[in-house]
Design an enzyme around this catalytic site. Sequence first.
Site, mmCIF file in Angstrom:
data_model
loop_
_atom_site.group_PDB
_atom_site.id
_atom_site.type_symbol
_atom_site.label_atom_id
_atom_site.label_comp_id
_atom_site.label_asym_id
_atom_site.label_seq_id
_atom_site.Cartn_x
_atom_site.Cartn_y
_atom_site.Cartn_z
ATOM 1 C CB CYS A 2 -30.314 152.460 6.826
ATOM 2 S SG CYS A 2 -29.048 153.426 6.009
ATOM 3 N NE ARG A 27 -30.817 147.762 10.661
ATOM 4 C CZ ARG A 27 -30.243 146.608 10.321
ATOM 5 N NH1 ARG A 27 -30.066 145.680 11.236
ATOM 6 N NH2 ARG A 27 -29.811 146.389 9.098
ATOM 7 C CD1 TRP A 75 -23.521 153.990 8.496
ATOM 8 C CD2 TRP A 75 -23.850 154.860 10.516
ATOM 9 N NE1 TRP A 75 -22.288 154.206 9.056
ATOM 10 C CE2 TRP A 75 -22.465 154.727 10.297
ATOM 11 C CE3 TRP A 75 -24.276 155.379 11.724
ATOM 12 C CZ2 TRP A 75 -21.515 155.104 11.247
ATOM 13 C CZ3 TRP A 75 -23.335 155.759 12.667
ATOM 14 C CH2 TRP A 75 -21.978 155.628 12.426
ATOM 15 C CG ASN A 101 -30.090 148.424 5.506
ATOM 16 O OD1 ASN A 101 -29.093 149.139 5.545
ATOM 17 N ND2 ASN A 101 -30.135 147.221 6.057
ATOM 18 N N GLY A 102 -28.748 149.385 2.499
ATOM 19 C CA GLY A 102 -27.736 148.685 1.699
ATOM 20 C C GLY A 102 -26.964 149.687 0.852
ATOM 21 C CD GLU A 479 -6.723 146.883 17.284
ATOM 22 O OE1 GLU A 479 -6.076 147.864 17.699
ATOM 23 O OE2 GLU A 479 -7.951 146.737 17.485
ATOM 24 C CE LYS A 483 -10.453 146.117 19.845
ATOM 25 N NZ LYS A 483 -9.693 147.229 19.450
ATOM 26 C CD GLU A 486 -10.037 148.743 23.238
ATOM 27 O OE1 GLU A 486 -10.338 149.896 23.531
ATOM 28 O OE2 GLU A 486 -9.900 148.366 22.075
ATOM 29 C CG HIS A 502 17.762 144.124 22.160
ATOM 30 N ND1 HIS A 502 19.136 144.119 22.060
ATOM 31 C CD2 HIS A 502 17.306 143.668 20.968
ATOM 32 C CE1 HIS A 502 19.499 143.701 20.855
ATOM 33 N NE2 HIS A 502 18.403 143.430 20.165
ATOM 34 C CE LYS A 601 -17.008 152.836 18.378
ATOM 35 N NZ LYS A 601 -16.105 151.680 18.219
HETATM 36 C C1 AGP Z 1 -10.395 151.138 19.839
HETATM 37 O O1 AGP Z 1 -10.743 149.809 20.278
HETATM 38 C C2 AGP Z 1 -10.331 152.107 20.968
HETATM 39 N N1 AGP Z 1 -11.625 152.179 21.555
HETATM 40 C C3 AGP Z 1 -9.685 153.433 20.660
HETATM 41 O O2 AGP Z 1 -8.310 153.174 20.695
HETATM 42 C C4 AGP Z 1 -10.004 154.102 19.318
HETATM 43 O O3 AGP Z 1 -9.448 153.329 18.269
HETATM 44 C C5 AGP Z 1 -9.361 155.498 19.296
HETATM 45 O O4 AGP Z 1 -9.958 156.255 20.325
HETATM 46 C C6 AGP Z 1 -9.531 156.227 17.957
HETATM 47 O O5 AGP Z 1 -10.890 156.426 17.713
HETATM 48 P P1 AGP Z 1 -11.333 156.897 16.236
HETATM 49 O O6 AGP Z 1 -10.955 155.773 15.317
HETATM 50 O O7 AGP Z 1 -12.811 157.106 16.334
HETATM 51 O O8 AGP Z 1 -10.587 158.147 15.899
#
Ligand code: AGP
Length: 606
Positions: A2, A27, A75, A101-102, A479, A483, A486, A502, A601
Site C-alpha cells: 500500500c 503501489r 492494495w 503498509n505491510g 515458463e 518469459k 513475451e 522424436h 496485463k
Molecule cells: C504472464 O507473463 C502473461 N502475461 C500471461 O500469460 C498471464 O499469465 C495470463 O494471462 C494469466 O493471467 P492471470 O494470472 O491474471 O489469470
Amino acid sequence: MCGIVGYTGSQNAAPVLLEGLKKLEYRGYDSAGLAVIQGNTIQISKVTGRIANLCEKTQDGRLTPGTTGIGHTRWATHGAPTDTNAHPHASNDGRFAVVHNGIIENYVELRRELTEKGYHFESETDTEVIVHLVEMYYRGDFKQAVMKASNRLQGSYALGIVCSDEPDRIFVVREASPLILGVGIGENYFASDVTAMVAYTRNAIYLEDGEFAELTPDSIRVFDCTGREISKPVSRITWDIQAAEKGGYDHFMLKEIMEQPRAAKATLAPRIQNGEIVLEGFDPALMKDVHKILITACGSAYYAGCAGKYTIEKLCRIPVQVELASELRYADPLVDQHTLLIVLSQSGETADTIAAMKECRRRGAKVLAIVNVVGSTIAKLADVTLYTWAGPEIAVATTKGYTTQLLVLYLFALSAAKELKTVEDGEYRRLLNALKALPKQIQQVLDMNPGIPKLAKKYHETPSMFFIGRNTDYAVALEGALKMKEISYIHAESYAAGELKHGTIALIHEGQPVIALCCNGAVVEKTMSNIVEVKARGAEVLAVANRENQKIVSLADDMIFIPKVDPLLCAVVEIIPLQLLAYHVAKENGCDIDKPKNLAKSVTVE
Ligand code: AGP
C-alpha cells in the site's frame, strides 16, 4: 503493498495528502482514505476505488480543513476493498487514527485479545488491531503508547499515527516496510516512497527497521526501538518521479523480479505458525472426499500449475490434471463432487479461467482459488480463496505473481499431505523448513548471477531458443520460454528433453541456443545426455544447475548456478535466472518490457 503519506505544517494537509497519494497509486489502488485533525477531533474520509474518488468526496481536500493529517492508498490483503476496510482506521474513542503498509502476522491473536478487552472492530483488516492497541496503552503519553503498541506487533509495518489530543504531532514507525521522512521548512512529511514528497522537498531521512519518529511542523525526532533519540543524516533525493515509482529500476518488471524475496516472505510467513501450516479458510479435512485435483489457468498461471502438479502428486498421492482454461471450458470435463478444482490467476479476472471455473462448479467441483487481487471475480466465485500477497504487479509479464502462486501450491500440498497422512512427520518437517528457506534462496539467486546481462548480450540476436528439461525442470522450461517470448519477441520453445529425439532435434543447427534446466537430481543425468546430443549437432548450450554439479561445467558452453533446493520446491528458485535472462535479452533488443506489444496485463475477454 500500500502507500502511506502524512503532513504536518502550516498548509491545509488534505491537498498535500491527495497529491502524494496520486503518486503512490501504483503501489495499490483498490481503496483510499485520509484523516485530518480539526480542532480536537479527527475527520476521516474513505472511498473504494481510485484516488480520484477521494478527491471528489473531499472536493480536493476543501471539505477536510486542518494542518495535520495522514493518508493511505490500499492494495487489499486482509478484507475486500470496501470503505470500511479502507484506511485510516480509528480507535473506538476516536482519539487516534492509523495508516499502515505491510502485514501484521499475529493480528488474529491480537484481535481476539482486544475483543475480549471490549474493543469493537469495524473492519476485516489486520491493520485495525494497531489503533486499538495504541488506545489501550495511551495514558496521556503518545510516544509511549506508540512504542508499547508497536512492540506487540509481528510482521511488516510502516505506520502513520495521529492523536486528537496532540493536533500537530504525528508518530511514524518502520518495520520491514519502507518509510521515508521529508524535511521541510515549517512543515514535515512522511511517505512510503519519495515519489509522494519530491514535489515539496528533496531532503529525506530514511528510517531503518525498528526505528520510529515524531514529526511536528518544526521538528523531526528519530528514536531507536528502545525509545532513545538518535541522529539521522538528511539525504538529497536526486531521482525523478518516474524512476522513483520503479524504485530506481529501469522497468517495473525488474523491480518486481527483485521484490520476489519480500513477496515470498509475505506469502509464506503468516501461514507457517509454530511448525504448522495455516491456510485461512481452507479446511484440509475436505481432502478426504477428493479423488482428483484439477488445476486450471492460463499463461504463466497454467505453467505454475504444471510445476505444482509434481509437488501435489508426490506428497498427496492424488491424481492431478492440469488443463488450459481456454480448452477446459469446452472439453465437457469429467468433473464431479469428488473433484477439487484449483484455479490460479494473478488478476483474478481472466475470462477463460472464469468460464472454466463456472463450468466445473456447475458439474459439482469444489473450487479453491489462488489469486493476487483481493475481491477479484475469481476470488468472489471460489469456495475458498488463498491470496498471494505479492502486492500490485504492474508489468504485463508476471514474475512475483507466478512465484507466489507456486508457494501457495507448495503450502497447500504439504498441508493436504499432512491431513491425508501421506507424508511422514520427519519429511513434513524437512519440507516445511525447506519452504521457509525459499525467500532467502531466491535472494541468493538474485545476488549470485551478475553474469546474466553478459549472457543476454551473447544470445539476444538469435531468432529462436529451445528450453529443455525433464520432470520439474520441464515445468520451469515452460515458463522460461514464455518469459523470453513475451518480452523479447524471440521465438522460444519449451521441450521435454526426452522428446527431442522424436522430431525436434531435427531443428538443432550450428549455434542454436538451447537453455538446459538441470536442477532435478533424479533426472539430471538424462538431461545431461540430451545436452551431449544437441551439442553434437552444433547447439550452444546454457545450463541452469546446482553449483554442486561440476560435471555439467564440462558439457555446457555457459552456466547459471542456483542453490540446491528440493526438486518439489525448486521451480520457485529455478525460474529466477530465466526471468532475468528474458529481461536482459529484451533490454538488449530495445523492447517495451513493461508493456509488450499485443499483450494485456489481464485478458478479460475470450
Ligand atoms: C504472464 O507473463 C502473461 N502475461 C500471461 O500469460 C498471464 O499469465 C495470463 O494471462 C494469466 O493471467 P492471470 O494470472 O491474471 O489469470
